[in-house]
Each structure stands twice: as C-alpha cells, then as structure tokens.
Motif scaffolding. Structure first.
Motif, PDB file in Angstrom:
ATOM      1  N   GLY A 108       0.824  -1.321   0.064  1.00 60.05           N
ATOM      2  CA  GLY A 108      -0.047  -0.033  -0.054  1.00 60.05           C
ATOM      3  C   GLY A 108       0.999   1.319   0.061  1.00 60.05           C
ATOM      4  N   GLU A 109       1.956   1.212   0.867  1.00 56.64           N
ATOM      5  CA  GLU A 109       2.906   2.618   0.962  1.00 56.64           C
ATOM      6  C   GLU A 109       3.539   2.558  -0.342  1.00 56.64           C
ATOM      7  OE1 GLU A 109       5.424   2.827   4.011  1.00 56.64           O
ATOM      8  OE2 GLU A 109       3.818   2.515   5.596  1.00 56.64           O
ATOM      9  N   VAL A 110       3.851   1.733  -1.208  1.00 52.75           N
ATOM     10  CA  VAL A 110       4.697   1.430  -2.204  1.00 52.75           C
ATOM     11  C   VAL A 110       3.729   2.071  -3.513  1.00 52.75           C
ATOM     12  CG1 VAL A 110       5.484  -0.060  -4.009  1.00 52.75           C
ATOM     13  CG2 VAL A 110       6.211  -0.463  -1.863  1.00 52.75           C
ATOM     14  N   ALA A 111       2.413   1.546  -3.629  1.00 53.40           N
ATOM     15  CA  ALA A 111       1.635   2.381  -4.344  1.00 53.40           C
ATOM     16  C   ALA A 111       1.492   3.961  -4.285  1.00 53.40           C
ATOM     17  CB  ALA A 111       0.190   1.622  -4.312  1.00 53.40           C
ATOM     18  N   LEU A 140       4.641   5.595  -5.517  1.00 54.22           N
ATOM     19  CA  LEU A 140       4.718   5.498  -6.761  1.00 54.22           C
ATOM     20  C   LEU A 140       3.949   6.493  -7.458  1.00 54.22           C
ATOM     21  CD1 LEU A 140       5.230   1.652  -7.683  1.00 54.22           C
ATOM     22  CD2 LEU A 140       6.928   3.375  -7.970  1.00 54.22           C
ATOM     23  N   ALA A 141       2.824   6.489  -7.072  1.00 56.94           N
ATOM     24  CA  ALA A 141       1.603   7.792  -7.609  1.00 56.94           C
ATOM     25  C   ALA A 141       2.546   9.069  -7.390  1.00 56.94           C
ATOM     26  CB  ALA A 141       0.632   7.875  -6.609  1.00 56.94           C
ATOM     27  N   ARG A 142       3.203   9.283  -6.243  1.00 57.27           N
ATOM     28  CA  ARG A 142       4.038  10.654  -6.167  1.00 57.27           C
ATOM     29  C   ARG A 142       5.245  10.702  -7.180  1.00 57.27           C
ATOM     30  NH1 ARG A 142       5.990  14.949  -6.565  1.00 57.27           N
ATOM     31  NH2 ARG A 142       7.017  16.027  -4.899  1.00 57.27           N
ATOM     32  N   LEU A 143       5.767   9.456  -7.466  1.00 57.67           N
ATOM     33  CA  LEU A 143       6.945   9.702  -8.367  1.00 57.67           C
ATOM     34  C   LEU A 143       6.476   9.938  -9.833  1.00 57.67           C
ATOM     35  CD1 LEU A 143       9.363   6.837  -6.955  1.00 57.67           C
ATOM     36  CD2 LEU A 143       9.446   9.405  -6.691  1.00 57.67           C
TER      37      LEU A 143
END
Length: 422
Positions: free
Chosen positions: A190-193, A196-199
């Motif tokens: 969940g944190e990775v998603a 990644l949305a920020r990046l």
C-alpha cells in the motif's frame, strides 16, 4: 668621472618562429576534420592550392541545426554554468560533465572515467557534479533514474526513510513490478503504491524540452594495425587532407605581384601541412611501439608513458606533443580512442617494474570480480595480492585506485552481494 652620451654595442641571440613553423604548430592543435575545413577556407582565397578533402567531411551538412527552434541542452547548461560553478578552475570539469549528457539529461559515463580524463580526483568531480545538479529543470546531470527523481523531490521528502528506500530499490520495478519493489524495499504494498503515484508526477526525462543537436562523431586521425613484429601506425587516408601546388592558368607570374605572393603563401601552407602530418605519424609510431600491450590486451597491459618522454624522443617541445594528443584520436581494435588514453603515469616511482594506474585499476577490478560471494576482500587483502604478483602498492594507494575504478568499498560490495540485505 665622465658624463656624456656614449654608444654601446651589445650582441644578443633570439629564437624566432618562422611563418611555416608557426602555421605547423597551429595545425597540430586541430584534428583532421578541423584541419580540412581550415584548408578549404584557405583554398577558396588562393588559386594555387589544390586540395584532396577527406570523404568523411560532409560539406553539405552544417555542424548544428541552425533552423531548429528552441535552445539546445548544452547551450542551456553553458548559459547557467557561471552561476552554478563559481570557481573558474572547476569550469573545465563542469564542461567535461556537460559533454557526457545524453538526450534525456543523464550522465552517460561513470565519474571515475571523467575524473581520469580531466586528471583530477573523483571527489573533486563529485563536488562539481553536485553544483551542476542544482540547475533547472531539476533532474539534469543524474546518473540514474532514481537520482533523477530524487533531485526533483523537495529535500525533506527525498531524505525521508520510506522514499529513500523506495528509490534505492527502484530497479526492481522493471524486473518484477510493484510486488518486487515492495519486497526489495521492505515496504508494504500500500505504501509502495502511494509513493509510486507521487513519483509518476515527476519527469523522468528532464532534457526532453530541449533541442537535440546532432552529436559530433569523433573520427580517427591515426590507424593502428597489427604487424609482423608488433603494431604499426599510419595516417588515416579516409580523414587526412592533402594539398599540392596547382597551376591557376597564368603563363607568367610577375615577381612581387599578388599572384606571386599567393604562390609563396600556398607553398608555405603545404610545407606546414606536411610537417604536421609527419609529426603526427611519428607520434603514432612511438605510441604503437610503447603501448603495444595496451593495443593487444587492453588497459591491464598499459605501460607508464608521459608526454615529456615522447617529446624528448621526437625532438619536439612537450607543448607541441600536447597539442596533438589533446585533439587527436586513433582507430584501435577497441574502437576509436583519444590519443590521451595512451598516456599515463607510473603509480610507484623510484623502483623497477612500476605499473601504470590503468593497469593496476584493471587488475583490481579482476580481483574484485573473482572474490568470494558474500565475503569481499579488504583493501589490505587486495594490496597483498598485488604485492604477491610483483606490484607492491600500499593499502592506501589500492583504496584510491579502487575508488577511481568505480568499485565500492568492502561494505558496499557486501550489501550488493546476492542474498544480502541492506
């Protein structure tokens, strides 16, 4: 005591460069294509000059796209360089870094190679790179996608532990998707998603808005070919221009006329060209003899060789050899190499059997490549192996050469070992 004007005769000797020698020295500071363009301009004004230009010289293609709209990346960097790199002594390093930018704005050559080319420590190149990375748009001069995205984040966000771990593990995204990224970074999916949305709101190609001018291709001025007793050097016939005296069609040339002066100018230019080509060929023959191992086996067999030693053998001034080395290139089995790659200093002085820095760096890279997985060698152990092979260098020198070769220390190599956790 007698006061009054007197006549005093003094004799003095002074060395002056003739016009032919001055022009030959100027030609030595040009590669073959630059020389061809210079001769073409001279032939346009002198009817006595007949040229054979190299076929590589495409006179119909300009050096840059003049009709293109917008600013090129290199022009943008040069315009901002004085404000980014205030020290004049560092501008040469900054320019070398700018020359290694690809169309996306990434550095396409490792820093140790740029440092070796500039003749400065890698730490100094790192410092200049950090100054250049403040340029807008952010992300230029990055060495990887992770660094490019990190440069575009605010400092607080880039230093955050979760984001730093995600960026360090970002190559896993291409291999196995978000699941592999979560596994390598140690973060919940969940944190990775969310990260990644920020990046994805950042720009992975910060140089995409600039005009891409065609890159100038380095051509070989010399050819190195294997011979029966080693290697031979010759001028590259595909790039070397030649000139001869032509007949403009006038039956008689009055002495002192403009046509007569043009003939003298043409003769002087042809003599300077022949002198330059002879000096370049003589330089190539010395390099073919002294660096035969480098041509056959690569950097691990490169011998120490200085410009001063070559200049002494050729009977030329060291600066004259330096001019040819700085602009010249040669075709070798490893590709087209700048002539400065054939020169290097001895690491250990004062004794027999001293090795060159490129040879020691190549040997250190071989030792590191063969070290046991998960049990990397210390710099002292690497130095001991080199000493056992007859290359006695200290641990400190070994550590410096390892860093210049782009190899991490023992702790960094242990973290990168398969199965290890950072």
């Amino acid at each position: 005591m007698k006061l009054g004007p007197t006549l005093v005769l003094r004799q003095r000797t002074q060395l002056k460069l003739g016009q032919e020698l001055q022009r030959a020295i100027g030609f030595m500071a040009m590669d073959n294509l630059e020389l061809a363009r210079c001769l073409e301009e001279a032939a346009a004004e002198n009817p006595w000059l007949s040229l054979r230009l190299p076929p590589v010289l495409d006179r119909g293609a300009p050096d840059a796209v003049a009709a293109a709209e917008g600013v090129s990346l290199i022009a943008h960097v040069l315009a901002h360089m004085p404000g980014l790199v205030p020290a004049t002594a560092d501008r040469r390093i900054a320019l070398a870094l700018a020359e290694e930018l690809d169309d996306s704005g990434f550095l396409c050559r490792p820093l140790p190679e740029i440092a070796q080319r500039c003749g400065v420590p890698s730490a100094r190149v790192e410092a200049v790179l950090a100054q250049l990375q403040r340029i807008e748009p952010r992300g230029l001069f990055a060495r990887s996608l992770s660094e490019c995205l990190s440069l575009q984040l605010p400092d607080v966000e880039a230093r955050e532990d979760r984001m730093r771990r995600l960026l360090d593990a970002l190559p896993a995204l291409a291999r196995g998707g978000p699941a592999a990224l979560a596994r390598d970074s140690g973060l919940p999916e969940g944190e990775v998603a969310a990260l990644l949305a920020r990046l994805r709101r950042l720009d992975p190609r910060p140089a995409g808005a600039f005009v891409c001018a065609p890159a100038r291709v380095r051509v070989a001025d010399l050819l190195f070919r294997p011979a029966r007793n080693g290697w031979c050097a010759e001028l590259n016939p595909e790039t070397t221009p030649s000139a001869r005296l032509a007949d403009p069609g006038s039956a008689a040339v009055p002495r002192g006329s403009a046509l007569s002066r043009a003939r003298g100018e043409a003769r002087s230019l042809i003599a300077a060209l022949e002198r330059r080509n002879a000096s370049l060929l003589a330089l190539g023959r010395v390099l073919a003899r002294e660096q035969a191992g480098f041509l056959s086996e690569g950097a691990i067999a490169q011998r120490p060789l200085t410009r001063r030693a070559v200049a002494r053998e050729l009977g030329l001034h060291e600066s004259t050899v330096g001019r040819m080395v700085d602009v010249g290139a040669a075709a070798t089995p490893s590709g087209t190499l700048p002539l400065r790659r054939f020169f290097c200093h001895e690491v250990r002085r004062g004794g027999d059997g001293g090795a060159s820095a490129p040879a020691l760096m190549a040997r250190i890279a071989e030792i590191v490549a063969d070290e046991p997985p998960g049990a990397p060698l210390t710099d002292g152990q690497i130095a001991a192996r080199l000493t056992a092979e007859g290359l006695a260098v200290s641990r400190r020198v070994t550590a410096s050469l390892r860093t210049r070769a782009g190899l991490g220390n023992r702790a960094a190599r242990r973290r990168k070992a398969p199965g290890s956790r950072s």
